[in-house]
Design an enzyme around this catalytic site. Sequence first.
Site, PDB file in Angstrom:
ATOM      1  N   GLU A  83       0.832  -1.194   0.000  1.00 47.39           N
ATOM      2  CA  GLU A  83       0.000   0.000   0.000  1.00 47.39           C
ATOM      3  C   GLU A  83       0.865   1.241   0.000  1.00 47.39           C
ATOM      4  OE1 GLU A  83      -2.897   0.055   3.123  1.00 47.39           O
ATOM      5  OE2 GLU A  83      -3.543  -1.987   2.692  1.00 47.39           O
ATOM      6  N   CYS A 125       7.044  -5.335  15.252  1.00 48.40           N
ATOM      7  CA  CYS A 125       6.733  -4.492  16.416  1.00 48.40           C
ATOM      8  C   CYS A 125       5.346  -4.868  16.922  1.00 48.40           C
ATOM      9  CB  CYS A 125       6.781  -3.015  16.031  1.00 48.40           C
ATOM     10  SG  CYS A 125       8.414  -2.527  15.456  1.00 48.40           S
ATOM     11  N   CYS A 174       2.068  -2.992  15.423  1.00 49.03           N
ATOM     12  CA  CYS A 174       2.011  -2.634  13.998  1.00 49.03           C
ATOM     13  C   CYS A 174       1.335  -3.721  13.164  1.00 49.03           C
ATOM     14  CB  CYS A 174       3.433  -2.384  13.490  1.00 49.03           C
ATOM     15  SG  CYS A 174       3.511  -2.088  11.715  1.00 49.03           S
ATOM     16  N   CYS A 181       3.508   8.464   1.348  1.00 48.95           N
ATOM     17  CA  CYS A 181       4.069   7.473   2.260  1.00 48.95           C
ATOM     18  C   CYS A 181       4.281   6.184   1.458  1.00 48.95           C
ATOM     19  CB  CYS A 181       3.080   7.291   3.408  1.00 48.95           C
ATOM     20  SG  CYS A 181       3.621   6.102   4.621  1.00 48.95           S
ATOM     21  N   CYS A 189       6.652  -7.080   7.028  1.00 48.49           N
ATOM     22  CA  CYS A 189       7.848  -6.640   7.749  1.00 48.49           C
ATOM     23  C   CYS A 189       8.225  -7.699   8.777  1.00 48.49           C
ATOM     24  CB  CYS A 189       7.601  -5.314   8.449  1.00 48.49           C
ATOM     25  SG  CYS A 189       9.063  -4.665   9.283  1.00 48.49           S
ATOM     26  N   CYS A 229      -1.209   5.389  10.073  1.00 47.79           N
ATOM     27  CA  CYS A 229       0.052   4.751  10.448  1.00 47.79           C
ATOM     28  C   CYS A 229      -0.192   3.396  11.082  1.00 47.79           C
ATOM     29  CB  CYS A 229       0.782   5.574  11.495  1.00 47.79           C
ATOM     30  SG  CYS A 229       1.240   7.166  10.940  1.00 47.79           S
TER      31      CYS A 229
HETATM   32  N1  SAH Z   1       9.560   0.314   9.566  1.00 44.06           N
HETATM   33  C1  SAH Z   1       9.809   1.693   9.675  1.00 44.06           C
HETATM   34  C2  SAH Z   1       8.955   2.516   8.756  1.00 44.06           C
HETATM   35  C3  SAH Z   1       7.516   2.107   8.634  1.00 44.06           C
HETATM   36  S1  SAH Z   1       6.489   2.217  10.074  1.00 44.06           S
HETATM   37  C4  SAH Z   1       9.670   2.167  11.092  1.00 44.06           C
HETATM   38  O1  SAH Z   1       9.171   1.433  11.929  1.00 44.06           O
HETATM   39  O2  SAH Z   1      10.109   3.287  11.354  1.00 44.06           O
HETATM   40  C5  SAH Z   1       6.033   3.904  10.087  1.00 44.06           C
HETATM   41  C6  SAH Z   1       5.570   4.482  11.436  1.00 44.06           C
HETATM   42  O3  SAH Z   1       4.256   4.021  11.802  1.00 44.06           O
HETATM   43  C7  SAH Z   1       6.486   4.111  12.571  1.00 44.06           C
HETATM   44  O4  SAH Z   1       6.882   5.234  13.319  1.00 44.06           O
HETATM   45  C8  SAH Z   1       5.625   3.201  13.381  1.00 44.06           C
HETATM   46  O5  SAH Z   1       5.998   3.174  14.653  1.00 44.06           O
HETATM   47  C9  SAH Z   1       4.230   3.754  13.165  1.00 44.06           C
HETATM   48  N2  SAH Z   1       3.177   2.805  13.532  1.00 44.06           N
HETATM   49  C10 SAH Z   1       3.204   1.467  13.358  1.00 44.06           C
HETATM   50  N3  SAH Z   1       2.060   0.901  13.836  1.00 44.06           N
HETATM   51  C11 SAH Z   1       1.296   1.923  14.306  1.00 44.06           C
HETATM   52  C12 SAH Z   1      -0.016   1.989  14.886  1.00 44.06           C
HETATM   53  N4  SAH Z   1      -0.758   0.895  15.080  1.00 44.06           N
HETATM   54  N5  SAH Z   1      -0.487   3.197  15.227  1.00 44.06           N
HETATM   55  C13 SAH Z   1       0.232   4.312  15.017  1.00 44.06           C
HETATM   56  N6  SAH Z   1       1.472   4.314  14.462  1.00 44.06           N
HETATM   57  C14 SAH Z   1       1.999   3.128  14.099  1.00 44.06           C
HETATM   58 FE1  SF4 Z   2       8.125  -3.073  10.662  1.00 38.10          FE
HETATM   59 FE2  SF4 Z   2       5.870  -1.959  11.548  1.00 38.10          FE
HETATM   60 FE3  SF4 Z   2       7.955  -2.194  13.179  1.00 38.10          FE
HETATM   61 FE4  SF4 Z   2       8.059  -0.413  11.158  1.00 38.10          FE
HETATM   62  S1  SF4 Z   2       6.671  -0.379  12.897  1.00 38.10           S
HETATM   63  S2  SF4 Z   2       9.677  -1.893  11.769  1.00 38.10           S
HETATM   64  S3  SF4 Z   2       6.868  -1.558   9.607  1.00 38.10           S
HETATM   65  S4  SF4 Z   2       6.814  -3.903  12.258  1.00 38.10           S
END
Ligand code: SAH
Ligand code: SF4
Length: 363
Positions: A86, A110, A113, A99, A106, A335
């Site tokens: 996406e 995390c 996420c 974006c 990934c 996000c």
């Molecule tokens: N993998 C990279 C870039 C993609 S994630 C990274 O983690 O930096 C982009 C952003 O979205 C990150 O700052 C991440 O912490 C945030 N993010 C991920 N899951 C989220 C959620 N459920 N709610 C709000 N922000 C989120």
């Molecule tokens: Fe991967 Fe989501 Fe963590 Fe970014 S926030 S490193 S996309 S798992």
Amino acid sequence: MGLNKKELEKFFVSIDEKPFRAKQIIKWVHQRGVSSFSEMTDISKDLRTKLETVCVVEAPEVIYEKTSQDGTKKWVISVGNNDLIEMVLIPENNRATLCVSSQVGCAVDCSFCATGKQGFSRNLNLDEIIGQVWVAANSFGLPREPNSRNITNVVMMGMGEPLLNFNPVVDAMDLMMDDNAYGLSKRKVTLSTSGIVPKIDELAKVSDVSLTISLHAPNNELRDQLVPINKKYPIQELLDSVKRYVESCEDKRVTTIEYILIDGVNDSLELAEELADLLTQIPCKVNLIPFNPFSEVNYKKPSGNRVKRFQNYLQEKGYITTIRSTRGDDIMAACGQLVGQVNDKTRKKEREQNKARIETKTI
Ligand code: SAH
Ligand code: SF4
């Protein structure tokens, strides 16, 4: 689209042409959005015919697009083999931020996420990354004017960890900043990372894009739970690499620290205090992201008051602290909500397939 400038030059030399043809093609394809060789009028007819027989200018296939009530636009793109990614365009006053995704899924996983929960399928190639910018730029209408800066900012914050797909991501960002392509300044191209320390050092050697660190916790105990890569590259090592990155940039740089706020998990005043102390080490500003919910996790978004309280504390300590507004959540484009979603049934099937795949893959 899959060739960087050097590779394009080599290609032209290999077909007995001058290397400067690379610049011409980059201008046509990326600056003007042209995909048909017959329209490339400053290239001789013979060469155009030759190119038509051996090359195609092909962007990844858009299979779904939707515009949110707030104007945020999401595209779902198929990159073959049931893999979907996406990208999201966020218009705001006279800015439009795109974006961009760097991987299908990934592997960092995390805990908050949706992309991470989906598992990792594969890295995107250069054409699939820069193709996202191409598609979004063309959505403003064709023919594209050479200096139409419809997209003003690009953030590598879509699906995936960009530093775990290093070369294609760097090549794509180079094209974003190339005056013959998208012409964005290095301050308007941002790479966001969960903290792959050796790759931050590698990036410093080849690029000086803006860097954003997804920190989310001020101590290792908590960060280990939220961002598992922290066990490999703990906070102090990460901040040291940020210092090295900032020093390597010619101009003065401020790194953005992203801090997701999850109700009752990492949003207390004690943690704000710990964060403020920790960040004295680096020139930075803080971007707070209230957690965007999705079905698989039990985390909650904190109340507006808790978010404000966290922000006020950091501001009192002198940090420029912004709260990221939630955009596009009605179309699951906010996000952390990006999973290559088409509909729930497809999504469920994909998740199952991805889960099976992830078992055999590691970072
Ligand atoms: N993998 C990279 C870039 C993609 S994630 C990274 O983690 O930096 C982009 C952003 O979205 C990150 O700052 C991440 O912490 C945030 N993010 C991920 N899951 C989220 C959620 N459920 N709610 C709000 N922000 C989120
Ligand atoms: Fe991967 Fe989501 Fe963590 Fe970014 S926030 S490193 S996309 S798992």
